[in-house]
Design a protein around this motif. Structure first.
Motif, short mmCIF file in Angstrom:
data_model
loop_
_atom_site.label_atom_id
_atom_site.label_comp_id
_atom_site.label_asym_id
_atom_site.label_seq_id
_atom_site.Cartn_x
_atom_site.Cartn_y
_atom_site.Cartn_z
N CYS A 39 0.83 -1.20 0.00
CA CYS A 39 0.00 0.00 0.00
C CYS A 39 0.87 1.26 0.00
CB CYS A 39 -0.90 0.02 1.24
SG CYS A 39 -2.08 -1.33 1.32
N ASN A 40 0.40 2.27 -0.71
CA ASN A 40 1.07 3.56 -0.75
C ASN A 40 0.04 4.67 -0.64
OD1 ASN A 40 4.08 3.09 -1.47
ND2 ASN A 40 2.95 1.72 -2.82
N PHE A 41 0.48 5.83 -0.14
CA PHE A 41 -0.46 6.94 0.02
C PHE A 41 -1.08 7.35 -1.31
CE2 PHE A 41 -1.58 11.45 0.51
CZ PHE A 41 -2.49 11.33 1.56
N PHE A 42 -0.32 7.22 -2.40
CA PHE A 42 -0.88 7.65 -3.68
C PHE A 42 -2.07 6.78 -4.10
CE2 PHE A 42 2.44 4.74 -5.41
CZ PHE A 42 1.66 3.95 -6.24
N ASP A 43 -2.18 5.57 -3.53
CA ASP A 43 -3.35 4.74 -3.83
C ASP A 43 -4.64 5.42 -3.38
OD1 ASP A 43 -1.89 2.56 -4.92
OD2 ASP A 43 -1.45 1.84 -2.90
N THR A 44 -4.58 6.14 -2.25
CA THR A 44 -5.77 6.82 -1.75
C THR A 44 -6.17 7.99 -2.65
OG1 THR A 44 -4.61 8.41 -0.31
CG2 THR A 44 -5.08 6.22 0.60
N LEU A 45 -5.20 8.51 -3.41
CA LEU A 45 -5.47 9.64 -4.30
C LEU A 45 -5.89 9.19 -5.69
CD1 LEU A 45 -2.39 11.87 -3.38
CD2 LEU A 45 -4.71 11.99 -2.44
N ILE A 46 -5.23 8.17 -6.23
CA ILE A 46 -5.49 7.75 -7.60
C ILE A 46 -6.91 7.23 -7.78
CG2 ILE A 46 -4.66 5.37 -7.43
CD1 ILE A 46 -3.22 5.83 -10.12
N VAL A 47 -7.46 6.60 -6.72
CA VAL A 47 -8.82 6.07 -6.83
C VAL A 47 -9.86 7.18 -6.81
CG1 VAL A 47 -8.15 3.86 -5.83
CG2 VAL A 47 -9.06 5.65 -4.34
N GLN A 48 -9.47 8.36 -6.34
CA GLN A 48 -10.37 9.52 -6.35
C GLN A 48 -10.11 10.46 -7.52
OE1 GLN A 48 -11.06 11.28 -2.26
NE2 GLN A 48 -9.27 10.01 -1.78
N GLU A 49 -9.20 10.05 -8.41
CA GLU A 49 -8.78 10.86 -9.55
C GLU A 49 -8.14 12.17 -9.09
OE1 GLU A 49 -10.43 11.18 -14.13
OE2 GLU A 49 -11.78 11.76 -12.50
N ARG A 50 -7.38 12.10 -7.99
CA ARG A 50 -6.70 13.27 -7.45
C ARG A 50 -5.18 13.13 -7.55
NH1 ARG A 50 -8.20 13.55 -1.58
NH2 ARG A 50 -6.75 15.30 -1.66
N TYR A 51 -4.70 12.14 -8.27
CA TYR A 51 -3.26 11.90 -8.42
C TYR A 51 -2.84 12.37 -9.81
CZ TYR A 51 1.17 9.35 -7.90
OH TYR A 51 2.49 9.01 -7.79
N GLN A 52 -1.52 12.68 -9.97
CA GLN A 52 -1.06 13.18 -11.26
C GLN A 52 -1.21 12.15 -12.38
OE1 GLN A 52 0.94 13.15 -8.49
NE2 GLN A 52 3.04 12.55 -8.98
N VAL A 53 -1.16 10.86 -12.01
CA VAL A 53 -1.41 9.80 -12.98
C VAL A 53 -2.90 9.48 -12.96
CG1 VAL A 53 -0.93 7.40 -13.59
CG2 VAL A 53 0.90 8.85 -12.69
#
Length: 329
Positions: A39-53
């Motif tokens: 698990c990584n913190f960016f996982d919590t962002l990418i699933v909300q479409e809030r990550y740069q990828v």
């Protein structure tokens, strides 16, 4: 296949196991049976479409994985079915099977458990590249690691110790400070109750830290400039605190210091030869017992929301591991 399938922007607390199409293998791709995913913190962002990828919906999240190769593309030369590997991407790991580009896959030592392997792809290369390639950390130097109980922080503590440095850690709370000492820090400073600038000056007889590993940013960066040694190197690794600092150039001049960026993900594009080299060095340290990922907890796929919530709440240290082959939906 069973996987965490994200069909629209979704809070991590609402992620659920579903059925995903079998991933297809392109000419230069490697397909894994995933035995562990970190698990990584960016996982919590990418699933909300809030990550740069932004991978596009639907997708399976999970960027760090380890497992066994089950299929390779026609142009793949480095791997064959049955190989034990780790892989790094931005998606795919939270499923029973995943496909990664060959360049994102590395062979792992025979004796390395998949849990350990899945915890390595981001944190250890980031910290190794920072301390070795960017800071040229030397035996006997003082290394200050901020947020040292987190993933990259603990990796930096272990690698710094393995390189012969004197490691001082900062962390939030007595429990996390104790973890950093267990992993090799000579001293730990609880930034919630102590002024780390003053403590560093005390611990170094006023000289300051030769290398400062800063993944926090904001005020932490500004205060680090007050306790860095002459000819020191300040490593800018990230901005977990949320604020991107501005550094006045006179501070760089007065102490003859270097402020150095660390972007491990960009090595694939700019210095691809460094990537397998870096992993070989990390695996060598692992095999001689100089470093070992610290696993905070292991969870079946269906409990991914609980694991990500722990991570987001900053109640963890080290890594959280998901087992996609285990547990029901």
């Amino acid at each position: 296949m069973r996987a965490i399938v994200v069909e629209k922007p979704t809070p991590h607390s609402e992620l659920r196991v579903g059925e995903a199409p079998e991933p297809t293998v392109g000419p230069r791709d490697v397909k894994l049976e995933v035995h562990a995913a970190a698990c990584n913190f960016f996982d919590t962002l990418i699933v909300q479409e809030r990550y740069q990828v932004k991978p596009g919906f639907p997708f399976v999240p999970g960027g760090e994985a380890a497992g066994v190769v089950i299929e390779v593309g026609r142009d793949v030369t480095r791997f064959s079915p049955g190989d034990r590997v780790l892989a790094l991407g931005s998606t795919g790991g939270y499923g029973e099977r995943a496909v990664f580009p060959e360049a994102a896959v590395q062979p792992i030592p025979d004796a390395m458990p998949f849990d350990d392997a899945s915890a390595i792809p981001i944190t250890y290369p980031t910290s190794y590249a920072a301390l070795v390639y960017r800071a040229a950390l030397q035996p006997g130097e003082t290394l200050l690691v901020h947020a040292a109980a987190g993933g990259v922080g603990l990796a930096a503590v272990q690698i710094g110790r393995a390189l012969g440095a004197r490691v001082i850690a900062t962390a939030g709370g007595a429990d996390k400070c104790a973890v950093t000492v267990e992993e090799g820090a000579e001293a730990a400073i609880d930034y919630r109750s102590e002024d780390f600038v003053q403590r560093i000056q005390q611990l170094t007889d006023g000289r300051g830290a030769d290398v400062i590993y800063d993944s926090v940013g904001g005020e932490t960066t500004q205060k680090s400039l007050k306790c860095i040694a002459w000819n020191g190197r300040l490593l800018i690794v990230g901005f977990a605190g949320g604020d991107i600092p501005e550094i006045r150039a006179n501070r760089i001049l007065l102490k003859n210091i270097a402020v150095t960026g660390v972007h491990w993900g960009a090595y694939v594009e700019h210095e691809p030869e460094r990537v397998p080299e870096c992993f070989r060095e990390i695996f060598a340290l692992y095999e001689r017992g100089a470093l070992r990922p610290r696993i905070f907890g292991e969870y079946p796929l269906a409990e991914l929301p609980d694991a990500l919530e722990l991570l987001a709440s900053r109640k963890t240290h080290g890594k959280l591991i998901i087992h996609p082959q285990e547990g029901g939906a």
